[in-house]
Motif scaffolding. Structure first.
Motif, mmCIF file in Angstrom:
data_model
loop_
_atom_site.group_PDB
_atom_site.id
_atom_site.type_symbol
_atom_site.label_atom_id
_atom_site.label_comp_id
_atom_site.label_asym_id
_atom_site.label_seq_id
_atom_site.Cartn_x
_atom_site.Cartn_y
_atom_site.Cartn_z
ATOM 1 N N MET A 1 0.842 -1.196 0.000
ATOM 2 C CA MET A 1 0.000 0.000 0.000
ATOM 3 C C MET A 1 0.878 1.247 0.000
ATOM 4 N N GLN A 2 0.491 2.238 -0.778
ATOM 5 C CA GLN A 2 1.259 3.472 -0.850
ATOM 6 C C GLN A 2 1.207 4.210 0.487
ATOM 7 N N ASP A 3 2.277 4.945 0.760
ATOM 8 C CA ASP A 3 2.369 5.656 2.032
ATOM 9 C C ASP A 3 1.217 6.644 2.206
ATOM 10 N N GLU A 4 0.832 7.347 1.135
ATOM 11 C CA GLU A 4 -0.244 8.335 1.259
ATOM 12 C C GLU A 4 -1.572 7.666 1.608
ATOM 13 N N HIS A 5 -1.792 6.444 1.090
ATOM 14 C CA HIS A 5 -3.029 5.725 1.407
ATOM 15 C C HIS A 5 -2.996 5.210 2.851
ATOM 16 N N ARG A 6 -1.836 4.734 3.250
ATOM 17 C CA ARG A 6 -1.697 4.269 4.630
ATOM 18 C C ARG A 6 -1.905 5.437 5.606
ATOM 19 N N LYS A 7 -1.368 6.592 5.253
ATOM 20 C CA LYS A 7 -1.526 7.760 6.121
ATOM 21 C C LYS A 7 -2.982 8.201 6.180
ATOM 22 N N ALA A 8 -3.702 8.102 5.068
ATOM 23 C CA ALA A 8 -5.123 8.475 5.055
ATOM 24 C C ALA A 8 -5.914 7.595 6.015
ATOM 25 N N ILE A 9 -5.603 6.297 6.031
ATOM 26 C CA ILE A 9 -6.277 5.382 6.960
ATOM 27 C C ILE A 9 -5.911 5.736 8.396
ATOM 28 N N GLN A 10 -4.637 6.010 8.631
ATOM 29 C CA GLN A 10 -4.197 6.368 9.978
ATOM 30 C C GLN A 10 -4.885 7.638 10.473
ATOM 31 N N ASN A 11 -5.021 8.634 9.607
ATOM 32 C CA ASN A 11 -5.636 9.899 10.001
ATOM 33 C C ASN A 11 -7.123 9.767 10.295
ATOM 34 N N ASN A 12 -7.744 8.743 9.738
ATOM 35 C CA ASN A 12 -9.181 8.531 9.939
ATOM 36 C C ASN A 12 -9.465 7.230 10.675
ATOM 37 N N PHE A 13 -8.462 6.737 11.385
ATOM 38 C CA PHE A 13 -8.561 5.423 12.013
ATOM 39 C C PHE A 13 -9.716 5.362 13.017
ATOM 40 N N GLY A 14 -9.805 6.355 13.863
ATOM 41 C CA GLY A 14 -10.861 6.357 14.874
ATOM 42 C C GLY A 14 -12.249 6.366 14.254
ATOM 43 N N SER A 15 -12.429 7.154 13.190
ATOM 44 C CA SER A 15 -13.737 7.222 12.532
ATOM 45 C C SER A 15 -14.084 5.896 11.867
ATOM 46 N N LEU A 16 -13.118 5.254 11.244
ATOM 47 C CA LEU A 16 -13.359 3.951 10.629
ATOM 48 C C LEU A 16 -13.793 2.927 11.677
ATOM 49 N N VAL A 17 -13.122 2.939 12.811
ATOM 50 C CA VAL A 17 -13.443 1.980 13.872
ATOM 51 C C VAL A 17 -14.822 2.262 14.464
ATOM 52 N N GLU A 18 -15.125 3.525 14.704
ATOM 53 C CA GLU A 18 -16.374 3.873 15.375
ATOM 54 C C GLU A 18 -17.594 3.706 14.492
ATOM 55 N N GLN A 19 -17.451 3.913 13.191
ATOM 56 C CA GLN A 19 -18.628 4.118 12.362
ATOM 57 C C GLN A 19 -18.982 2.980 11.413
ATOM 58 N N THR A 20 -18.127 2.012 11.249
ATOM 59 C CA THR A 20 -18.408 0.970 10.266
ATOM 60 C C THR A 20 -18.910 -0.314 10.916
ATOM 61 N N ASP A 21 -19.632 -1.096 10.130
ATOM 62 C CA ASP A 21 -20.179 -2.379 10.547
ATOM 63 C C ASP A 21 -19.131 -3.460 10.279
ATOM 64 N N LEU A 22 -18.684 -4.128 11.313
ATOM 65 C CA LEU A 22 -17.616 -5.113 11.175
ATOM 66 C C LEU A 22 -17.993 -6.238 10.220
ATOM 67 N N ASP A 23 -19.156 -6.855 10.413
ATOM 68 C CA ASP A 23 -19.558 -7.993 9.578
ATOM 69 C C ASP A 23 -19.663 -7.609 8.112
ATOM 70 N N VAL A 24 -20.248 -6.442 7.851
ATOM 71 C CA VAL A 24 -20.411 -5.987 6.471
ATOM 72 C C VAL A 24 -19.052 -5.738 5.823
ATOM 73 N N MET A 25 -18.154 -5.062 6.529
ATOM 74 C CA MET A 25 -16.840 -4.749 5.965
ATOM 75 C C MET A 25 -16.021 -6.006 5.727
ATOM 76 N N VAL A 26 -16.020 -6.922 6.686
ATOM 77 C CA VAL A 26 -15.245 -8.159 6.529
ATOM 78 C C VAL A 26 -15.755 -8.966 5.353
ATOM 79 N N SER A 27 -17.082 -9.111 5.255
ATOM 80 C CA SER A 27 -17.672 -9.892 4.170
ATOM 81 C C SER A 27 -17.326 -9.305 2.800
ATOM 82 N N ALA A 28 -17.469 -7.960 2.683
ATOM 83 C CA ALA A 28 -17.206 -7.316 1.395
ATOM 84 C C ALA A 28 -15.726 -7.387 1.022
ATOM 85 N N LEU A 29 -14.833 -7.178 1.978
ATOM 86 C CA LEU A 29 -13.397 -7.215 1.693
ATOM 87 C C LEU A 29 -12.944 -8.634 1.363
ATOM 88 N N TYR A 30 -13.585 -9.615 1.973
ATOM 89 C CA TYR A 30 -13.291 -11.018 1.627
ATOM 90 C C TYR A 30 -13.700 -11.301 0.184
#
Length: 451
Positions: A1-30
């Motif tokens: 993964m490119q550094d800029e993409h990794r940094k984007a995830i890091q900068n929004n890490f808390g929001s990703l954790v708080e706001q997304t549905d675990l089952d839905v995300m895991v299923s779709a990424l699989y």
């Protein structure tokens, strides 16, 4: 993964954790091949709490190669987390306008939230997750490795304040006329936040400090035991669509709080209704939002307490009165004499922002509105003040009072204490409360659950 993409995830890490549905995300990424079947097994481990597993999910995504970021954006967009896509990808077509139009702002909101909850093709009501927050008694579950703890989670900057927890439930007293709403289960309640901070084509002033309000409210209600859903900068159609779909997650809860924060305008002189500015510039009526939760439009919430908090200007009046210092001292307790000097909103310090009854004997008549209480940050015709660095006056007072007294006071009393606190601290703003068939006591019992 490119550094800029990794940094984007890091900068929004808390929001990703708080706001997304675990089952839905895991299923779709699989399904997209980001994870293999073996790799998703740790995300199904119920011995770990949901938040810990979601943290691990987004840390693992950053190790999954150059295509993982694109698949993550696709998954978020497909599942309605449009504001997260906007924050992760500055070039996304989902932006209301080019980012450069906001470059003149001194401070940019750090608050991210998803736009809608919608029924997905492979998603049923049973697996809709709305950020289940574990109580203190549940937090003995396995924590993530020390090396990963909060190293890239910006949610750690949420202001901390102590929320006093309940030690016993309040009980109905047969000798009393006023009964209690039941709030004892782990589905204690859901807080829904609609915040509008920046606006298309800069038609309204950027609402600096609102992100602080949102962080404080999330922290407060998490500690009380509520689940939290937060939406930011929705257009009017997105707001209306989201309100229609809230039934997927609100049914079954014991209590609902709805916070609406934006620029507001009185519909008519001293009107009880307020027009709310959406991010696309269009207006939506506050009472239209309340009406969505009536017994006629949302019968599943009949008997469920619904608390609306309006952090809106309700006019343009900024008048105040000056009173002798001795009078304030007799009324105010600590902080007395504040009104004798320059009002605290001096320039540069604070901003404003069926069938007929005779024909259908098998049906029982019922009123359209009940179990609703509305707390306005100000009175009709007046502005509502906001400190760009500390947040709105009303939300500051609300968080302080609820944290200290929700364990031994019902909500009506809490709202009375909020006005008292705001008067003591800021002097010149008056809140108001309306009750629509809200005829029971509502105790939140923070941190206490019935087995």
């Amino acid at each position: 993964m490119q550094d800029e993409h990794r940094k984007a995830i890091q900068n929004n890490f808390g929001s990703l954790v708080e706001q997304t549905d675990l089952d839905v995300m895991v299923s779709a990424l699989y399904e997209k091949g980001v994870f293999s079947e073996q790799m998703i097994e740790p995300f199904k481990d119920t011995n770990k709490d949901t938040r810990t597993r979601k943290r691990q999910l987004y840390m693992d995504i950053m190790r999954r190669g150059p295509e993982a970021f694109g698949h993550l954006l696709e998954t978020l967009e497909e599942n309605g987390y449009w504001n997260l896509v906007r924050e992760l990808d500055p070039s996304s077509s989902l932006h209301l306008q080019p980012r450069i139009s906001y470059s003149n702002q001194n401070t940019k909101s750090g608050e991210n939230s998803y736009v809608s909850i919608r029924t997905e093709k492979k998603r049923t009501k049973s697996n809709v997750e709305v950020n289940k927050i574990q109580s203190n008694s549940d937090q003995t579950e396995t924590a993530p490795p020390e090396s990963n703890k909060d190293t890239m989670d910006p949610s750690g900057d949420i202001p901390y304040f102590h929320v006093v927890k309940s030690t016993k439930f309040f009980e109905d007293n047969e000798d009393k006329d006023i009964k209690l709403y039941k709030t004892r289960g782990r589905q204690r309640g859901i807080l829904v936040i609609f915040s509008y901070i920046q606006f298309c084509n800069d038609i309204e002033k950027y609402r600096k400090g609102v992100d602080i309000d949102c962080k404080k409210l999330k922290y407060l209600f998490h500690e009380i035991g509520f689940s939290v859903i937060a939406y930011q900068d929705l257009t009017k159609p997105e707001t209306e669509g989201t309100l229609k779909r809230l039934g997927e997650v609100l049914v079954g809860t014991e209590c609902v709080f709805i916070v609406v924060s934006s620029h507001g305008y009185e519909r008519a002189p001293r009107s009880s209704d307020t027009d709310i500015r959406c991010s696309d510039g269009n207006l939506i009526s506050f009472l239209d939002i309340v009406d969505r939760f009536s017994n006629a439009n949302f019968p599943a919430l009949r008997g469920v307490p619904k608390v609306f908090i309006s952090q809106l200007c309700r006019g343009r009046n900024e008048e105040w009165v000056m009173v002798p210092q001795w009078r304030r001292a007799g009324e105010g307790g600590e902080g007395e004499g504040r009104a004798a000097g320059r009002p605290p909103h001096a320039p540069g310090g604070v901003e404003s922002d069926g069938a007929r009854w005779a024909e259908r004997r098998d049906l029982q008549l019922d009123r359209v509105y009940s179990d609703i209480i509305i707390a306005h940050s100000t009175v009709p015709g007046y502005v509502s003040h906001r400190d760009p660095e500390k947040g709105s006056w009303y939300i500051q007072a609300l968080c302080e009072v609820f944290a200290a007294r929700a364990h031994d006071c019902h909500v009506e009393k809490l709202l009375t204490l909020v006005d008292e606190r705001m008067h003591r601290e800021f002097a010149v703003q008056t809140s108001s409360v309306e009750k629509w068939g809200f005829n029971r006591r509502l105790y939140l019992h923070p941190g206490l659950y019935e087995d």
